[in-house]
Write a protein that holds these residues in place. Structure first.
Motif, PDB file in Angstrom:
ATOM      1  N   LYS A 150       0.662  -1.213  -0.136  1.00 48.66           N
ATOM      2  CA  LYS A 150      -0.220  -0.026  -0.226  1.00 48.66           C
ATOM      3  C   LYS A 150       0.762   1.375   0.182  1.00 48.66           C
ATOM      4  O   LYS A 150       0.613   2.164  -0.805  1.00 48.66           O
ATOM      5  CB  LYS A 150      -1.057  -0.110   1.280  1.00 48.66           C
ATOM      6  CG  LYS A 150      -2.143  -0.988   1.298  1.00 48.66           C
ATOM      7  CD  LYS A 150      -2.834  -0.949   2.584  1.00 48.66           C
ATOM      8  CE  LYS A 150      -4.011  -2.134   2.564  1.00 48.66           C
ATOM      9  NZ  LYS A 150      -4.675  -2.012   3.677  1.00 48.66           N
ATOM     10  N   VAL A 151       1.927   1.193   0.944  1.00 44.73           N
ATOM     11  CA  VAL A 151       2.587   2.465   0.992  1.00 44.73           C
ATOM     12  C   VAL A 151       3.353   2.695  -0.269  1.00 44.73           C
ATOM     13  O   VAL A 151       3.612   3.726  -0.736  1.00 44.73           O
ATOM     14  CB  VAL A 151       3.604   2.197   2.219  1.00 44.73           C
ATOM     15  CG1 VAL A 151       4.683   3.473   2.267  1.00 44.73           C
ATOM     16  CG2 VAL A 151       2.965   2.293   3.472  1.00 44.73           C
ATOM     17  N   LEU A 152       4.124   1.573  -0.867  1.00 46.83           N
ATOM     18  CA  LEU A 152       4.806   1.975  -1.986  1.00 46.83           C
ATOM     19  C   LEU A 152       3.960   2.218  -2.974  1.00 46.83           C
ATOM     20  O   LEU A 152       4.465   3.065  -3.993  1.00 46.83           O
ATOM     21  CB  LEU A 152       5.824   0.543  -2.241  1.00 46.83           C
ATOM     22  CG  LEU A 152       6.732   0.055  -1.411  1.00 46.83           C
ATOM     23  CD1 LEU A 152       7.428  -1.217  -1.851  1.00 46.83           C
ATOM     24  CD2 LEU A 152       7.876   1.187  -1.187  1.00 46.83           C
ATOM     25  N   ALA A 153       2.886   1.656  -3.242  1.00 49.10           N
ATOM     26  CA  ALA A 153       1.999   2.059  -4.441  1.00 49.10           C
ATOM     27  C   ALA A 153       1.380   3.766  -4.365  1.00 49.10           C
ATOM     28  O   ALA A 153       1.426   4.387  -5.195  1.00 49.10           O
ATOM     29  CB  ALA A 153       0.484   1.136  -4.550  1.00 49.10           C
ATOM     30  N   ALA A 154       1.358   3.802  -3.052  1.00 48.28           N
ATOM     31  CA  ALA A 154       1.082   5.373  -3.001  1.00 48.28           C
ATOM     32  C   ALA A 154       2.060   6.370  -3.249  1.00 48.28           C
ATOM     33  O   ALA A 154       1.813   7.453  -3.744  1.00 48.28           O
ATOM     34  CB  ALA A 154       0.424   5.870  -1.530  1.00 48.28           C
ATOM     35  N   LEU A 155       3.347   5.899  -2.787  1.00 49.14           N
ATOM     36  CA  LEU A 155       4.563   6.821  -3.028  1.00 49.14           C
ATOM     37  C   LEU A 155       4.716   6.769  -4.535  1.00 49.14           C
ATOM     38  O   LEU A 155       5.161   7.758  -5.252  1.00 49.14           O
ATOM     39  CB  LEU A 155       5.570   6.182  -2.308  1.00 49.14           C
ATOM     40  CG  LEU A 155       5.631   6.391  -0.772  1.00 49.14           C
ATOM     41  CD1 LEU A 155       6.797   5.724  -0.034  1.00 49.14           C
ATOM     42  CD2 LEU A 155       5.612   7.967  -0.552  1.00 49.14           C
ATOM     43  N   GLY A 156       4.440   5.713  -5.412  1.00 48.14           N
ATOM     44  CA  GLY A 156       4.792   5.444  -6.687  1.00 48.14           C
ATOM     45  C   GLY A 156       3.801   6.223  -7.378  1.00 48.14           C
ATOM     46  O   GLY A 156       4.157   7.017  -8.702  1.00 48.14           O
ATOM     47  N   GLN A 157       2.496   6.474  -7.122  1.00 47.18           N
ATOM     48  CA  GLN A 157       1.451   7.358  -7.912  1.00 47.18           C
ATOM     49  C   GLN A 157       2.281   8.895  -7.683  1.00 47.18           C
ATOM     50  O   GLN A 157       1.876   9.607  -8.521  1.00 47.18           O
ATOM     51  CB  GLN A 157       0.319   7.273  -7.225  1.00 47.18           C
ATOM     52  CG  GLN A 157      -0.416   6.004  -7.459  1.00 47.18           C
ATOM     53  CD  GLN A 157      -1.829   5.740  -6.846  1.00 47.18           C
ATOM     54  OE1 GLN A 157      -2.187   6.866  -5.891  1.00 47.18           O
ATOM     55  NE2 GLN A 157      -2.282   4.706  -7.059  1.00 47.18           N
ATOM     56  N   MET A 158       2.719   9.315  -6.677  1.00 44.76           N
ATOM     57  CA  MET A 158       3.391  10.540  -6.605  1.00 44.76           C
ATOM     58  C   MET A 158       4.841  10.558  -7.260  1.00 44.76           C
ATOM     59  O   MET A 158       5.235  11.683  -7.001  1.00 44.76           O
ATOM     60  CB  MET A 158       3.225  11.057  -5.144  1.00 44.76           C
ATOM     61  CG  MET A 158       1.780  11.288  -4.507  1.00 44.76           C
ATOM     62  SD  MET A 158       1.868  11.883  -2.916  1.00 44.76           S
ATOM     63  CE  MET A 158       2.522  10.921  -1.952  1.00 44.76           C
TER      64      MET A 158
END
Length: 422
Positions: free
Chosen positions: A123-131
């Motif tokens: 979850k954290v890596l996906a959210a950071l990747g979107q930004m």
């Protein structure tokens, strides 16, 4: 390396965040609180913040910090034994956890291990990747807190979530979810009697008093609850002092491994070249020794073929030196050695005038030394003969005669007879 943006994920759903940029001056940091959209807006306000590295602190409810008993100091062997060592320690299935092993043991046979929920990490890596952000590290928040003294427990109430983070040592601890209507100290007091290892002292970083039924023999100390700015300061200090384990590899670590791998490849190539060079040198030395042995054998065969009556091959140089030593040490010394010394002084003086001046033959017979000389210039031979005819008084008394001389095919030659006067 620049200080990172600290991003604390407060809950397992990875929705509530607390972040703090590195302080630009001596002023205390200004933490921000919100969701991922608020973080994106905060980055838009100052685009240069996107170039800063990001260090993510995960909630302790989604991580486990422990030390695993694995004998030895080899990390490769410890990695092989780690799944078996975690069978009785990890409650979740192996495919639900990211397992991180420390680079070296904290104590003999005690390896630090970090267990992180795969779902939380994704979850954290996906959210950071979107930004468009690539984190430097993904660590447990408690791994960045001060390590308590041996035998002590340090209890922190996490900001926002209110969970109890109990730090029992370096890379060790537990987490207790917040329970409504129950004082955090009382909640821990109920747990302590059931723990195998009880502390000598419990330090609570929260305003409050000890519960009425605190276990005997355990001291309680209350510390002021940190502010959000103080939390950021504590985390930054822990990142540098505690060597926290990360659930991801930082870009710098990947680059370091690439450089290390290339150095290892270069070292292997150099070792290979050195090995081939040593092998070639050994083969060349062996071939030379074999050639010398064959040559010595051929010399011995030729010698016996020319002189069949001689039973052994002699070293002419050794025999000549022995003969000279015997003459020099004999009681009745002849004129060979004095004659050689007398001739040698004049010969060395004449050599610089003609590099091709050489002794072609030398014979000692009937107390007379006969020398056959060759040179490029006949005048050098004539000058050498004149010097021998008129020596200085201290050179001794010798009779010098010219047996023959001439020039044949452009080569000057002269035979000189030399004997010591009676």
């Amino acid at each position: 390396m620049s200080d990172p943006i600290l991003l604390f994920v407060t809950d397992l759903a990875a929705t509530e965040l607390l972040w703090c940029a590195p302080a630009a001056s001596t002023a205390p940091p200004q933490p921000q609180h919100g969701d991922w959209a608020a973080l994106a807006d905060w980055l838009v306000e100052r685009p240069e913040r996107r170039s800063l590295p990001v260090c993510v602190l995960l909630p302790d409810a989604g991580c486990s910090r422990l030390q695993v008993a694995i004998p030895g100091t080899s990390r490769e062997k410890a990695l092989q034994a780690l799944p078996f060592a975690l069978e009785d320690l990890a409650l979740d299935e192996p495919d639900q956890l990211v397992v991180v092993l420390g680079d070296r043991p904290e104590a003999p046979g005690r390896w630090p291990v970090l267990l992180v929920s795969v779902a939380l990490r994704e979850k954290v890596l996906a959210a950071l990747g979107q930004m468009g952000l690539t984190p430097r590290a993904l660590i447990a928040a408690a791994d960045a807190l001060p390590v308590p003294l041996p035998g002590d427990f340090s209890v922190w109430v996490e900001p926002v979530s209110g969970c109890l983070s109990v730090v029992t040592g370096a890379h060790e601890g537990m987490v207790l979810p917040a329970r409504a209507g129950l004082n955090p100290a009382e909640q821990l007091a109920q747990l302590l009697p059931r723990l195998e290892q009880q502390p000598q002292r419990v330090v609570f970083h929260q305003k409050g008093a000890a519960p009425q039924h605190w276990p005997d023999g355990i001291a309680f100390k209350a510390e002021p609850e940190p502010t959000l700015a103080e939390w950021c300061t504590l985390w930054r200090a822990g990142l540098n002092a505690n060597r926290p384990l990360s659930a991801i590899d930082s870009p710098q670590a990947a680059q370091d491994r690439t450089v290390l791998r290339r150095w290892r490849q270069a070292a292997l190539i150099l070792l290979g070249v050195l090995g081939l060079s040593l092998v070639n040198q050994s083969v060349a030395t062996w071939q030379k020794n074999q050639a010398i042995a064959r040559l010595n054998l051929q010399i011995e065969r030729d010698f016996h073929a020319a002189l069949p009556e001689v039973t052994r091959v002699v070293n002419i140089q050794v025999q000549l030196q022995q003969a000279l030593d015997a003459r020099n040490a004999g009681a009745q010394s002849d004129g060979l050695l004095p004659g050689l010394v007398f001739f040698g002084a004049a010969y060395r003086a004449a050599q610089p005038e003609d590099p091709k001046l050489a002794i072609q033959a030398m014979q000692w017979n009937a107390q007379k030394l006969t020398l056959s000389l060759v040179a490029e210039k006949y005048t050098v031979l004539q000058k050498l003969f004149e010097q021998l005819k008129s020596p200085p008084a201290e050179a001794g008394n010798f009779i010098v005669s010219q047996i023959d001389a001439g020039v044949d095919a452009g080569v000057a030659h002269m035979r000189i007879g030399l004997e010591q006067a009676q």
